[in-house]
Design a protein around this motif. Sequence first.
Motif, PDB file in Angstrom:
ATOM      1  N   MET A  31       0.817  -1.215   0.000  1.00 44.37           N
ATOM      2  CA  MET A  31       0.000   0.000   0.000  1.00 44.37           C
ATOM      3  C   MET A  31       0.851   1.265   0.000  1.00 44.37           C
ATOM      4  O   MET A  31       0.388   2.329  -0.420  1.00 44.37           O
ATOM      5  N   VAL A  32       2.080   1.175   0.482  1.00 49.78           N
ATOM      6  CA  VAL A  32       2.950   2.359   0.530  1.00 49.78           C
ATOM      7  C   VAL A  32       4.078   2.297  -0.504  1.00 49.78           C
ATOM      8  O   VAL A  32       4.925   3.183  -0.558  1.00 49.78           O
ATOM      9  N   SER A  33       4.071   1.242  -1.323  1.00 52.19           N
ATOM     10  CA  SER A  33       5.075   1.130  -2.375  1.00 52.19           C
ATOM     11  C   SER A  33       4.853   2.211  -3.435  1.00 52.19           C
ATOM     12  O   SER A  33       3.726   2.501  -3.831  1.00 52.19           O
ATOM     13  N   ILE A  52       4.989  11.339 -11.213  1.00 49.68           N
ATOM     14  CA  ILE A  52       5.464  11.382  -9.824  1.00 49.68           C
ATOM     15  C   ILE A  52       5.268  10.012  -9.186  1.00 49.68           C
ATOM     16  O   ILE A  52       4.149   9.480  -9.181  1.00 49.68           O
ATOM     17  N   PRO A  53       6.315   9.387  -8.625  1.00 48.18           N
ATOM     18  CA  PRO A  53       6.139   8.109  -7.927  1.00 48.18           C
ATOM     19  C   PRO A  53       5.059   8.235  -6.853  1.00 48.18           C
ATOM     20  O   PRO A  53       5.113   9.142  -6.011  1.00 48.18           O
ATOM     21  N   THR A  54       4.079   7.333  -6.910  1.00 46.44           N
ATOM     22  CA  THR A  54       2.875   7.480  -6.089  1.00 46.44           C
ATOM     23  C   THR A  54       2.453   6.127  -5.533  1.00 46.44           C
ATOM     24  O   THR A  54       2.383   5.137  -6.264  1.00 46.44           O
ATOM     25  N   SER A  55       2.162   6.082  -4.249  1.00 42.70           N
ATOM     26  CA  SER A  55       1.651   4.856  -3.637  1.00 42.70           C
ATOM     27  C   SER A  55       0.133   4.909  -3.574  1.00 42.70           C
ATOM     28  O   SER A  55      -0.489   5.968  -3.747  1.00 42.70           O
ATOM     29  N   ASP A  74      -4.922  -8.445  -5.285  1.00 37.82           N
ATOM     30  CA  ASP A  74      -3.577  -8.653  -4.759  1.00 37.82           C
ATOM     31  C   ASP A  74      -2.710  -7.506  -5.268  1.00 37.82           C
ATOM     32  O   ASP A  74      -2.247  -7.513  -6.407  1.00 37.82           O
ATOM     33  N   ILE A  75      -2.479  -6.518  -4.418  1.00 38.51           N
ATOM     34  CA  ILE A  75      -1.761  -5.322  -4.862  1.00 38.51           C
ATOM     35  C   ILE A  75      -0.282  -5.579  -5.091  1.00 38.51           C
ATOM     36  O   ILE A  75       0.434  -4.709  -5.607  1.00 38.51           O
ATOM     37  N   ASN A  76       0.206  -6.777  -4.737  1.00 37.42           N
ATOM     38  CA  ASN A  76       1.600  -7.137  -5.001  1.00 37.42           C
ATOM     39  C   ASN A  76       1.749  -7.989  -6.263  1.00 37.42           C
ATOM     40  O   ASN A  76       2.840  -8.453  -6.570  1.00 37.42           O
TER      41      ASN A  76
END
Length: 402
Positions: free
Chosen positions: A53-55, A63-66, A263-265
């Motif tokens: 969730m914070v990756s 912009i890199p965004t979690s 599955d967010i991974n």
Amino acid sequence: MSRSQFLVLAVFAAPGMAIDNGLGRTPPMGWRSWNLFGNNTNQTFLQAIMDGMVSKKRSVDGIPTSLCDLGYCNVGLDEGWEDCTGAHQFHYHDDSGKPLVWLARFPNITSMTEHAHRLGLTAGWYLNGCTCPEKEIIDSMYDKDVAALVAFGFDAIKLDNCGAQHDLDKWAGLINKTGRKVMIENCHWGKTVPTETWCPWNFFRTSGDVRASYGSVVANLQTTVGCKNGPGGDRDPGLSYQEARSHFSAWSIISSPLTLSMDINDEDVMNAVWGIVSNKEVIAVNQAYAGHSGSPFKQSASQVTLKDDGHYVTVPTWQFFYKPLGGGRTAVLLMNHDQTFHDLVLNFKDVPGLACQKCTVRCLYAHRDLGEHEHSFTAQAVQSHDSRMLILMPAQAQAVVV
């Protein structure tokens, strides 16, 4: 609700009616285990979801965004934590009423919630569940469930309807008495609803679980018709990209919580749905409140039949929703429920409270203005089960980009 397993359908009770704990002023956003994983979860898996969730592997506007950067900051443990082995008088409580945790799966729940908090997340729990429901209860179960909720460090609680612990006043009173602010979800499947003077929860379900089909999404969506409340998943197999986008947009315009359950991974899954769940303009519509939480305002007289988890539902061929955003701006969702494409014609005079007849139209999917239109706008050749989400504003107004 569900396919890149997004959303659990809930509608917010108005601020004056809802429990006054300062939470749930806007629709909650996060992730929950049930719709995709059911009982098949454990502490290691949940903590990996929290990490995901914070990756910041993906970007929004370069912009890199979690997911948490976008607002999805709660991770909820649903079913699967209970010790249902039956070595006691009750199903998952000991003889004194204390809830029993399946330690082989969740050896240290406190450590799990602390992991969430270190990452800047909140953690949700689940009680009165369905895997081994308590049909016979003692009063101390309420007290000891709430004591465990606080001792474990949870920030939110989903109260289901399968067991016999149905007293929402008791739940709310005991939770508030602890001094800990806990987001309370009434998950009674639309069977326990607020009144003008009673609402001891932050948000509630209007329906049963959503399934991974467009028919289920639309059938669940119809249960919000007539809801006049204010502030306050999409599973992959079964929904096309267009259906998933329509699902997410529909939940957004009616101010439903946006609860992911994929599955967010899984890189392939996330690549497939990132453009939907990271759409900041659609999320901003979900989080806005200007006196009305969103509802349908026009639909076809013709109907279409959709399959919903083994049975069939009859819904309008097309359906339009709106939500005022303030400042003269109104969000509109045009949905095509039919099996073929349609030109969807929006007459501005039909949109309740719209502040213009010559309007600037912005497409939230394409992130661009579509120019000024007078009296109407036509979304051409909208595919089966697809939609268009727009913002309308007076033509002289400057478009606002989120």
